[in-house]
Design a protein around this motif. Structure first.
Motif, PDB file in Angstrom:
ATOM      1  N   VAL A 186     -56.500  45.286  11.509  1.00 49.79           N
ATOM      2  CA  VAL A 186     -55.920  46.018  12.638  1.00 49.79           C
ATOM      3  C   VAL A 186     -56.085  45.172  13.890  1.00 49.79           C
ATOM      4  CG1 VAL A 186     -56.102  48.085  14.076  1.00 49.79           C
ATOM      5  CG2 VAL A 186     -56.498  48.267  11.627  1.00 49.79           C
ATOM      6  N   ALA A 187     -55.020  45.091  14.683  1.00 53.82           N
ATOM      7  CA  ALA A 187     -55.079  44.437  15.988  1.00 53.82           C
ATOM      8  C   ALA A 187     -54.448  45.394  16.988  1.00 53.82           C
ATOM      9  CB  ALA A 187     -54.326  43.114  15.971  1.00 53.82           C
ATOM     10  N   GLU A 188     -55.151  45.636  18.059  1.00 53.03           N
ATOM     11  CA  GLU A 188     -54.671  46.586  19.059  1.00 53.03           C
ATOM     12  C   GLU A 188     -54.607  45.933  20.429  1.00 53.03           C
ATOM     13  OE1 GLU A 188     -57.441  49.808  18.742  1.00 53.03           O
ATOM     14  OE2 GLU A 188     -56.466  50.609  16.946  1.00 53.03           O
ATOM     15  N   VAL A 189     -53.559  46.265  21.159  1.00 48.04           N
ATOM     16  CA  VAL A 189     -53.434  45.841  22.546  1.00 48.04           C
ATOM     17  C   VAL A 189     -53.563  47.108  23.377  1.00 48.04           C
ATOM     18  CG1 VAL A 189     -51.980  44.755  24.283  1.00 48.04           C
ATOM     19  CG2 VAL A 189     -51.890  43.955  21.896  1.00 48.04           C
ATOM     20  N   PRO A 190     -54.588  47.195  24.208  1.00 53.75           N
ATOM     21  CA  PRO A 190     -54.810  48.426  24.973  1.00 53.75           C
ATOM     22  C   PRO A 190     -53.696  48.700  25.982  1.00 53.75           C
ATOM     23  CG  PRO A 190     -56.462  46.753  25.520  1.00 53.75           C
ATOM     24  CD  PRO A 190     -55.587  46.173  24.465  1.00 53.75           C
ATOM     25  N   ILE A 191     -53.536  49.960  26.309  1.00 56.56           N
ATOM     26  CA  ILE A 191     -52.491  50.383  27.239  1.00 56.56           C
ATOM     27  C   ILE A 191     -52.611  49.656  28.580  1.00 56.56           C
ATOM     28  CG2 ILE A 191     -53.810  52.400  28.011  1.00 56.56           C
ATOM     29  CD1 ILE A 191     -49.977  52.162  27.741  1.00 56.56           C
ATOM     30  N   LYS A 192     -53.819  49.393  29.008  1.00 55.00           N
ATOM     31  CA  LYS A 192     -54.034  48.688  30.279  1.00 55.00           C
ATOM     32  C   LYS A 192     -53.343  47.314  30.260  1.00 55.00           C
ATOM     33  CE  LYS A 192     -57.794  47.051  33.226  1.00 55.00           C
ATOM     34  NZ  LYS A 192     -59.250  46.956  33.397  1.00 55.00           N
ATOM     35  N   THR A 193     -53.468  46.606  29.146  1.00 57.57           N
ATOM     36  CA  THR A 193     -52.836  45.297  29.009  1.00 57.57           C
ATOM     37  C   THR A 193     -51.322  45.436  28.919  1.00 57.57           C
ATOM     38  OG1 THR A 193     -54.800  44.481  27.871  1.00 57.57           O
ATOM     39  CG2 THR A 193     -52.781  43.181  27.618  1.00 57.57           C
ATOM     40  N   ILE A 194     -50.857  46.417  28.165  1.00 56.29           N
ATOM     41  CA  ILE A 194     -49.411  46.657  28.034  1.00 56.29           C
ATOM     42  C   ILE A 194     -48.811  46.934  29.409  1.00 56.29           C
ATOM     43  CG2 ILE A 194     -47.659  48.247  27.142  1.00 56.29           C
ATOM     44  CD1 ILE A 194     -48.746  46.445  24.962  1.00 56.29           C
ATOM     45  N   LEU A 195     -49.447  47.790  30.179  1.00 57.83           N
ATOM     46  CA  LEU A 195     -48.915  48.126  31.503  1.00 57.83           C
ATOM     47  C   LEU A 195     -48.925  46.913  32.428  1.00 57.83           C
ATOM     48  CD1 LEU A 195     -50.425  51.675  32.006  1.00 57.83           C
ATOM     49  CD2 LEU A 195     -48.053  51.082  31.427  1.00 57.83           C
ATOM     50  N   LYS A 196     -49.964  46.089  32.321  1.00 60.99           N
ATOM     51  CA  LYS A 196     -50.045  44.881  33.139  1.00 60.99           C
ATOM     52  C   LYS A 196     -48.929  43.892  32.784  1.00 60.99           C
ATOM     53  CE  LYS A 196     -53.248  41.223  34.399  1.00 60.99           C
ATOM     54  NZ  LYS A 196     -54.532  40.589  34.129  1.00 60.99           N
ATOM     55  N   GLU A 197     -48.552  43.848  31.518  1.00 59.53           N
ATOM     56  CA  GLU A 197     -47.531  42.921  31.019  1.00 59.53           C
ATOM     57  C   GLU A 197     -46.149  43.571  30.906  1.00 59.53           C
ATOM     58  OE1 GLU A 197     -48.006  39.569  30.096  1.00 59.53           O
ATOM     59  OE2 GLU A 197     -49.918  39.858  31.107  1.00 59.53           O
ATOM     60  N   GLN A 198     -46.015  44.789  31.380  1.00 63.59           N
ATOM     61  CA  GLN A 198     -44.804  45.565  31.160  1.00 63.59           C
ATOM     62  C   GLN A 198     -43.533  44.873  31.651  1.00 63.59           C
ATOM     63  OE1 GLN A 198     -44.457  49.461  33.123  1.00 63.59           O
ATOM     64  NE2 GLN A 198     -44.191  50.309  31.064  1.00 63.59           N
ATOM     65  N   LYS A 199     -43.557  44.273  32.812  1.00 61.91           N
ATOM     66  CA  LYS A 199     -42.359  43.596  33.336  1.00 61.91           C
ATOM     67  C   LYS A 199     -41.933  42.455  32.412  1.00 61.91           C
ATOM     68  CE  LYS A 199     -42.742  44.612  38.233  1.00 61.91           C
ATOM     69  NZ  LYS A 199     -42.895  44.072  39.579  1.00 61.91           N
ATOM     70  N   LYS A 200     -42.897  41.673  31.964  1.00 56.36           N
ATOM     71  CA  LYS A 200     -42.590  40.553  31.078  1.00 56.36           C
ATOM     72  C   LYS A 200     -42.069  41.057  29.732  1.00 56.36           C
ATOM     73  CE  LYS A 200     -45.700  37.370  31.024  1.00 56.36           C
ATOM     74  NZ  LYS A 200     -46.892  36.580  30.687  1.00 56.36           N
ATOM     75  N   LEU A 201     -42.689  42.088  29.207  1.00 51.14           N
ATOM     76  CA  LEU A 201     -42.259  42.647  27.932  1.00 51.14           C
ATOM     77  C   LEU A 201     -40.848  43.220  28.017  1.00 51.14           C
ATOM     78  CD1 LEU A 201     -45.623  44.335  26.973  1.00 51.14           C
ATOM     79  CD2 LEU A 201     -44.526  42.468  25.717  1.00 51.14           C
ATOM     80  N   LYS A 202     -40.564  43.927  29.086  1.00 54.36           N
ATOM     81  CA  LYS A 202     -39.210  44.469  29.268  1.00 54.36           C
ATOM     82  C   LYS A 202     -38.191  43.348  29.419  1.00 54.36           C
ATOM     83  CE  LYS A 202     -40.180  49.026  31.163  1.00 54.36           C
ATOM     84  NZ  LYS A 202     -40.026  49.940  32.299  1.00 54.36           N
ATOM     85  N   PHE A 203     -38.569  42.302  30.134  1.00 50.67           N
ATOM     86  CA  PHE A 203     -37.680  41.150  30.298  1.00 50.67           C
ATOM     87  C   PHE A 203     -37.359  40.531  28.937  1.00 50.67           C
ATOM     88  CE2 PHE A 203     -37.146  36.546  30.731  1.00 50.67           C
ATOM     89  CZ  PHE A 203     -36.001  36.505  31.518  1.00 50.67           C
ATOM     90  N   LEU A 204     -38.390  40.275  28.127  1.00 54.17           N
ATOM     91  CA  LEU A 204     -38.183  39.697  26.804  1.00 54.17           C
ATOM     92  C   LEU A 204     -37.315  40.610  25.940  1.00 54.17           C
ATOM     93  CD1 LEU A 204     -41.786  38.367  26.128  1.00 54.17           C
ATOM     94  CD2 LEU A 204     -39.740  36.988  26.548  1.00 54.17           C
TER      95      LEU A 204
END
Length: 167
Positions: free
Chosen positions: A76-94
């Motif tokens: 199992v590998a998890e990315v916490p919500i805090k990290t997702i929210l911090k990277e949200q702009k980049k993730l949406k761009f990709l």
């Protein structure tokens, strides 16, 4: 929505993400460095690698069928919500770049634009788009992992990745 919750990977995907981001788990040669600092970095890079390599229906389907059986079902590998929210702009761009340029589903330009920018309110379409994005991530993680495993040392690994990403 994909970018407002924790990211959970299981099985081989999780195992390979961990191998790319946690050097203490990787024991081949002198690969005692961390190729990615965080799981999210591996995921972001893998989305582009998977997309770049498998952006046609034939290549995409062949790659999905060629994925090996899950040999690490408990990983199992998890990315916490805090990290997702911090990277949200980049993730949406990709996500948007991939939705605009993908050729796997044979969509019109209008459909691609809708998928990238307008289908957030349509749960069925959004789920299909996120599923496609996640498949590109899965395929990209597989490619990145194989490249790292094939490298004999840290320098070879970096050379392989630079050559692959540039070409």
């Amino acid at each position: 929505m994909l970018w407002d919750q924790e990211y959970h990977a299981k099985g081989d995907l999780a195992f390979k993400i961990k191998m790319l981001a946690k050097p203490d788990l990787f024991t081949k040669g002198d690969l005692d460095f961390c190729f990615f600092n965080r799981y999210i970095d591996a995921i972001e890079c893998a989305s582009i690698v998977g997309f770049k390599m498998y952006n046609s229906l034939d290549e995409f389907n062949k790659a999905l069928q060629a994925l090996p059986e899950d040999s690490h079902p408990d990983a199992v590998a998890e990315v916490p919500i805090k990290t997702i929210l911090k990277e949200q702009k980049k993730l949406k761009f990709l996500f948007r770049v991939i939705m605009l340029n993908e050729n796997v589903r044979g969509l019109s330009l209008k459909e691609k634009v809708d998928n990238a920018f307008r289908n957030d309110s349509n749960p069925d379409l959004q789920e299909k788009n996120e599923e496609l994005f996640n498949k590109f991530v899965r395929l990209g993680i597989d490619v990145l992992y194989e490249r790292v495993v094939d490298a004999g040392n840290a320098e070879d690994c970096l050379d392989i990745m630079c050559e692959y990403l540039i070409n």
